[in-house]
Design a protein around this motif. Structure first.
Motif, PDB file in Angstrom:
ATOM      1  N   PHE A  24     -25.872  16.353 -19.973  1.00 20.94           N
ATOM      2  CA  PHE A  24     -24.826  15.720 -20.773  1.00 20.94           C
ATOM      3  C   PHE A  24     -24.117  16.792 -21.610  1.00 20.94           C
ATOM      4  O   PHE A  24     -24.547  17.954 -21.659  1.00 20.94           O
ATOM      5  N   GLY A  25     -23.027  16.375 -22.256  1.00 22.54           N
ATOM      6  CA  GLY A  25     -22.404  17.249 -23.244  1.00 22.54           C
ATOM      7  C   GLY A  25     -20.994  17.695 -22.933  1.00 22.54           C
ATOM      8  O   GLY A  25     -20.257  18.081 -23.846  1.00 22.54           O
ATOM      9  N   LEU A  26     -20.573  17.642 -21.663  1.00 19.36           N
ATOM     10  CA  LEU A  26     -19.259  18.179 -21.331  1.00 19.36           C
ATOM     11  C   LEU A  26     -18.150  17.493 -22.126  1.00 19.36           C
ATOM     12  O   LEU A  26     -17.362  18.144 -22.811  1.00 19.36           O
ATOM     13  N   GLY A  27     -18.097  16.168 -22.033  1.00 18.72           N
ATOM     14  CA  GLY A  27     -17.038  15.442 -22.722  1.00 18.72           C
ATOM     15  C   GLY A  27     -17.137  15.552 -24.221  1.00 18.72           C
ATOM     16  O   GLY A  27     -16.139  15.775 -24.915  1.00 18.72           O
ATOM     17  N   MET A  28     -18.356  15.410 -24.753  1.00 17.76           N
ATOM     18  CA  MET A  28     -18.534  15.436 -26.198  1.00 17.76           C
ATOM     19  C   MET A  28     -18.187  16.799 -26.788  1.00 17.76           C
ATOM     20  O   MET A  28     -17.538  16.898 -27.836  1.00 17.76           O
ATOM     21  N   ILE A  29     -18.580  17.877 -26.115  1.00 18.97           N
ATOM     22  CA  ILE A  29     -18.308  19.222 -26.610  1.00 18.97           C
ATOM     23  C   ILE A  29     -16.814  19.529 -26.546  1.00 18.97           C
ATOM     24  O   ILE A  29     -16.209  20.000 -27.516  1.00 18.97           O
TER      25      ILE A  29
END
Length: 256
Positions: free
Chosen positions: A28-33
């Motif tokens: 996870f993390g692509l969109g949030m970052i």
């Protein structure tokens, strides 16, 4: 194109590459970052970045998942998907009905819950002794969909649920990448339906995909040498940041 625009575009590409590496390693993390950094540093309009993130998430998933699907707990993913898909729409509808003050209060409450749960899990990162039932995965999908529909952040409930399971890190990563790929597909189809995928988005995607592809391949071949406990702590630490972000952004909206 000005020098500042070129620098912003290069910074966005580098950010997407780094976020793709992180997502391939953790799931996870692509969109949030990318959305968080783009908003904080003003790299590009959020609407266009959100559409771009959905498309490059599909590219990341297409490269990260082949050869790994046998690691996925399909019952868990299926239960989460049943909760995720309808609740995204429900979140969008609910946001339309809530006043700004009510939406802000709900955002603070959600941020506080995410913060509390993530801090507790980060202090005791060992997984559960037994796998949760399908109901738990379904509820994580429901709350993830509501967060996605209302605030554009679907990760925390799903990440928390999967990282608490007695699964291998490979099982967790693959399941989360697949779930976020489905969310990205829904968002992309919705954006296309509303005419939001103009030629500029496709041009940006064409430039971004090579950076995302290289980072994804690098993450598959050269993952960081960290233990499962450390990876879980990193995941829960990121959720702490997201919980704080939700609360601070709601308060900032009231002050403005």
């Amino acid at each position: 194109m000005s020098i500042a625009s070129v620098l912003h575009a290069l910074a966005l590409l580098a950010l997407m590459g780094a976020a793709s590496y992180f997502q391939t390693v953790t799931g996870f993390g692509l969109g949030m970052i990318v959305l968080g950094a783009a908003s904080g540093f003003g790299l590009a309009p959020l609407a266009s970045v959100a559409a771009l993130v959905s498309l490059v998430t599909l590219a990341n998933s297409a490269i990260a998942l082949p050869g790994t699907l046998h690691h996925i707990d399909w019952r868990a993913v299926g239960a989460a998907t049943l909760g995720l898909l309808p609740s995204v729409v429900a979140g969008v509808v609910l946001l339309d009905y809530l006043s700004g003050a009510a939406s802000g209060i709900l955002q603070i409450l959600l941020g506080a819950v995410i913060l509390y749960g993530s801090l507790a899990a980060a202090l005791r990162p060992a997984p559960l002794a037994r796998r949760s039932g399908d109901r738990g995965f379904f509820l994580s999908g429901v709350f993830g969909g509501l967060l996605s529909g209302m605030f554009g952040i679907s990760g925390p409930p799903l990440v928390f649920q999967f990282y608490r399971q007695p699964f291998s890190l490979m099982q967790i990563r693959c399941a989360l990448i697949l779930l976020f790929a489905m969310t990205a597909l829904i968002r992309s189809l919705f954006s296309a339906w509303n005419g939001q995928l103009g030629h500029e988005i496709w041009i940006q995607t064409a430039f971004a995909v090579p950076a995302v592809a290289l980072a994804t391949v690098a993450a598959r071949r050269y993952p960081p040498p960290i233990s499962g406990v450390a990876t879980r702590r990193i995941a829960f630490g990121v959720l702490v940041v997201i919980g704080c972000y939700l609360m601070v952004s709601a308060v900032r909206g009231w002050l403005q």
